[in-house]
Design a protein around this motif. Sequence first.
Motif, PDB file in Angstrom:
ATOM      1  N   HIS A 164      71.924  45.723  59.595  1.00  0.00           N
ATOM      2  CA  HIS A 164      72.266  45.034  60.184  1.00  0.00           C
ATOM      3  C   HIS A 164      70.657  44.536  61.054  1.00  0.00           C
TER       4      HIS A 164
ATOM      5  N   HIS B 193      65.259  44.022  69.353  1.00  0.00           N
ATOM      6  CA  HIS B 193      65.792  43.587  70.633  1.00  0.00           C
ATOM      7  C   HIS B 193      65.991  45.084  71.479  1.00  0.00           C
ATOM      8  N   ASP B 194      65.701  46.025  70.349  1.00  0.00           N
ATOM      9  CA  ASP B 194      66.745  47.473  71.630  1.00  0.00           C
ATOM     10  C   ASP B 194      66.452  48.921  70.848  1.00  0.00           C
TER      11      ASP B 194
ATOM     12  N   ASP C 142      73.335  38.748  67.505  1.00  0.00           N
ATOM     13  CA  ASP C 142      72.788  39.922  67.160  1.00  0.00           C
ATOM     14  C   ASP C 142      74.396  40.743  66.996  1.00  0.00           C
TER      15      ASP C 142
ATOM     16  N   HIS D 211      78.297  49.149  68.986  1.00  0.00           N
ATOM     17  CA  HIS D 211      76.465  49.261  69.671  1.00  0.00           C
ATOM     18  C   HIS D 211      77.227  48.138  70.236  1.00  0.00           C
TER      19      HIS D 211
HETATM   20 FE   FE2 Z   1      71.866  44.700  67.783  1.00  0.00          FE
END
Ligand code: FE2
Length: 394
Positions: A197, A229-230, A313, A391
């Motif tokens: 991912h 980003h996460d 994303d 997610h």
């Molecule tokens: Fe993501």
Amino acid sequence: MGRRQELEKRQTLLARFGRLVATENRLDALLTIIAEEVRNILDTDRCSVFLVDSYKGELWTKVALGMEEKILRMPMGQGIAGFVAKTGSAVNIRDAYRDTRFTQDLDRITGYQTRSVLAVPLKGRDGKVLGVFEVLNKNRGSFTDEDEGLLRILATMAASFIENASLYDDLRRSHLETIYRMALVAEFRDQKDTGKHLRRMSRFSGILASAMGMSYQESEDIRYASPLHDIGKVAIPDSILRKPEKLSAEEYEEMKRHTIYGSQMLVNAESRLLRLAARIAIAHHENFDGSGYPYALKGESIPIEARIVAAADVFDALISKRVYKGAWNLEDALAYIKSEGGKRFDPMVVERMAICFEDVVEAMEEENRRCVAEEQVSSLSPGLAGPAQPHLRS
Ligand SMILES: [Fe+2]
Ligand SMILES: [Fe+2]
């Protein structure tokens, strides 16, 4: 051309060489400049720069094959360049095909016919051989002692720049790798195919950025900052992050805070990439129509990098298999993104995604192949990742 004019021309070229190599710190570009300039100065048909890979005991060089550039590798000691690298002494020959040290392998691959060869070692500050300068086929006659002297000077000048550029390259690569590994840490608890991912969404983000008209450097920055980003999810408790059931309203509020945690971890960093990552982390769940979180920002008040990463994303999440859903096909995923243009996503980003869709598909296939190769290596150790979790809900 008279002798005097020739000397003057060489001096001018030499000065230009010094200027050009001093201003380039990317190894890749530097090698191309060096090869081109040396070819001019020595009035020869070709110049190759070979570099020593001491880890593998090999020499490598870039060659042009038609429109493409390829990296060719050979064992140390093989061929003229290998001989020079191994012994540290120069070689000057008129007819390569009559010299037993010469191998025709490169000529066979490139379809080139080598005649005269002049090769000198490139030595680093500590005297160790870093590589080899090789010029082929002098345009008039064969290489003289003067040519050899000149090539040695050029090699000395180039060596320290090559040394600096490789140090800089190493540093850049380890910086990028550290960033990527940090991102892996954050997603490791959350999903099984984390690596896939992150790699894919980061490639998509970079492609989208350049399709939005951003410069090469800006697009590369977005590519390498986007995996973070996460990162804020490391601060979300397992009881929420890994909860198989639907989250309560309160838990969902906490989950949403991963954007704020992420930006707190990255904000005010000295690194340009980390500061960019902070802007992405805080705003990657903002929606174009103002319905997102944490601040319900609207339209262009959402940083452009976050608008790009948001689309990339979600697109990747859609085409990935999750416990709660199968992998969507690419067209359906694109259709969804398009249908959300102006709502969830920036309509301009959506439009550009459709335009660069072929590049996105190609990048996806490339990253998938890379992940398969990596999985084969890591399958030696048992999987440590927990059960896959939704997610999209975050
Ligand atoms: Fe993501
Ligand atoms: Fe997120």
